[in-house]
Design a protein around this motif. Sequence first.
Motif, PDB file in Angstrom:
ATOM      1  N   GLU A  34       0.834  -1.203   0.000  1.00  0.00           N
ATOM      2  CA  GLU A  34       0.000   0.000   0.000  1.00  0.00           C
ATOM      3  C   GLU A  34       0.871   1.256   0.000  1.00  0.00           C
ATOM      4  N   VAL A  35       1.957   1.233   0.755  1.00  0.00           N
ATOM      5  CA  VAL A  35       2.880   2.370   0.767  1.00  0.00           C
ATOM      6  C   VAL A  35       3.546   2.528  -0.596  1.00  0.00           C
ATOM      7  N   TYR A  36       3.894   1.408  -1.221  1.00  0.00           N
ATOM      8  CA  TYR A  36       4.493   1.409  -2.555  1.00  0.00           C
ATOM      9  C   TYR A  36       3.548   2.049  -3.568  1.00  0.00           C
ATOM     10  N   LYS A  37       2.270   1.701  -3.511  1.00  0.00           N
ATOM     11  CA  LYS A  37       1.296   2.251  -4.457  1.00  0.00           C
ATOM     12  C   LYS A  37       1.134   3.760  -4.289  1.00  0.00           C
ATOM     13  N   MET A  38       1.403   4.275  -3.079  1.00  0.00           N
ATOM     14  CA  MET A  38       1.339   5.713  -2.844  1.00  0.00           C
ATOM     15  C   MET A  38       2.612   6.428  -3.286  1.00  0.00           C
ATOM     16  N   GLU A  39       3.562   5.664  -3.838  1.00  0.00           N
ATOM     17  CA  GLU A  39       4.817   6.197  -4.368  1.00  0.00           C
ATOM     18  C   GLU A  39       5.657   6.884  -3.297  1.00  0.00           C
ATOM     19  N   VAL A  40       5.570   6.362  -2.079  1.00  0.00           N
ATOM     20  CA  VAL A  40       6.479   6.817  -1.019  1.00  0.00           C
ATOM     21  C   VAL A  40       7.809   6.094  -1.236  1.00  0.00           C
ATOM     22  N   PRO A  41       8.912   6.824  -1.401  1.00  0.00           N
ATOM     23  CA  PRO A  41      10.188   6.161  -1.688  1.00  0.00           C
ATOM     24  C   PRO A  41      10.780   5.476  -0.464  1.00  0.00           C
ATOM     25  N   LEU A  42      11.623   4.509  -0.718  1.00  0.00           N
ATOM     26  CA  LEU A  42      12.520   3.873   0.244  1.00  0.00           C
ATOM     27  C   LEU A  42      11.829   3.015   1.311  1.00  0.00           C
ATOM     28  N   ILE A  43      10.796   3.554   1.972  1.00  0.00           N
ATOM     29  CA  ILE A  43      10.185   2.861   3.107  1.00  0.00           C
ATOM     30  C   ILE A  43       9.656   1.473   2.741  1.00  0.00           C
ATOM     31  N   PRO A  44       8.940   1.298   1.617  1.00  0.00           N
ATOM     32  CA  PRO A  44       8.459  -0.061   1.297  1.00  0.00           C
ATOM     33  C   PRO A  44       9.589  -1.080   1.173  1.00  0.00           C
ATOM     34  N   ARG A  45      10.719  -0.663   0.584  1.00  0.00           N
ATOM     35  CA  ARG A  45      11.842  -1.587   0.448  1.00  0.00           C
ATOM     36  C   ARG A  45      12.490  -1.895   1.794  1.00  0.00           C
ATOM     37  N   ILE A  46      12.562  -0.896   2.660  1.00  0.00           N
ATOM     38  CA  ILE A  46      13.088  -1.140   4.002  1.00  0.00           C
ATOM     39  C   ILE A  46      12.223  -2.171   4.720  1.00  0.00           C
ATOM     40  N   MET A  47      10.903  -2.046   4.577  1.00  0.00           N
ATOM     41  CA  MET A  47       9.982  -2.987   5.212  1.00  0.00           C
ATOM     42  C   MET A  47      10.175  -4.401   4.667  1.00  0.00           C
ATOM     43  N   SER A  48      10.242  -4.517   3.340  1.00  0.00           N
ATOM     44  CA  SER A  48      10.353  -5.851   2.739  1.00  0.00           C
ATOM     45  C   SER A  48      11.686  -6.507   3.092  1.00  0.00           C
ATOM     46  N   GLU A  49      12.758  -5.719   3.142  1.00  0.00           N
ATOM     47  CA  GLU A  49      14.055  -6.298   3.484  1.00  0.00           C
ATOM     48  C   GLU A  49      14.144  -6.669   4.967  1.00  0.00           C
ATOM     49  N   TRP A  50      13.422  -5.930   5.810  1.00  0.00           N
ATOM     50  CA  TRP A  50      13.355  -6.312   7.223  1.00  0.00           C
ATOM     51  C   TRP A  50      12.688  -7.681   7.369  1.00  0.00           C
TER      52      TRP A  50
END
Length: 243
Positions: free
Chosen positions: A100-116
């Motif tokens: 959902e964060v990715y779809k809102m085009e917020v950078p960096l945070i979605p990848r940090i979440m997935s890598e965690w």
Amino acid sequence: SNILFYVQSAIDSLFLRLVDEFKRACTYAQSIDQFDGEISKTTCEEKALRLISCIPHIRVLLKKDIIAGYEGDPASKSMEEVISCYPFVYAVATHRIAHEVYKMEVPLIPRIMSEWAHRRTGIDIHPGAHIGESFFIDHGTGVVIGETTEIGNDVKIYQGVTLGALSFRKNPDGTIRKGGKRHPTIEDQVTIYSGATILGGETVIGTGSVIGANTWITASVPPGTRITFQEKQVYRSINKKAS
């Protein structure tokens, strides 16, 4: 008796943290020319509220994922066991929020979440991947799901499965071209067994198909197909060629 107060307090805290983190991420991405959107407190608040409003829907999806895990594994004794012990729950829960964060085009945070989640579970799901209802990853270690993967409903996959890109298009200067559909589409009610590798943005695994362990697939598979890797035949073929 205090559940409403507790939930409201948690949401208030979450909202403030989201606004701050969204603004930090956007500011940093803009500083390295990777974000050209608006950065303001109002914009970040709107995105934070939008994410919070998705929580009930995400909860419904997760309940279906947990049921799929319980019904899909004969070793499971209860849904509580699935919630507490199965790594896919943590990975998929994180993914559904990150998506959902990715779809809102917020950078960096979605990848940090997935890598965690990847670090904790061994399951690597890019936040851009679209995953339908009742999704179950059994065991899970070594699973890789790429950014443009599309997964339908009632899909079950096992450890070591890769849903990846077949090749990367390049720019005239030799750099990899970004974007485009690079990862496969998995339709409804598909089972993919351990070690299978499915590659390519044009590759579609049809509804109801079963993909056997250790198979390598780079072309579409019609609905209802059963793909298996027969090691003995390959072994005989190699021996015959050598002789």
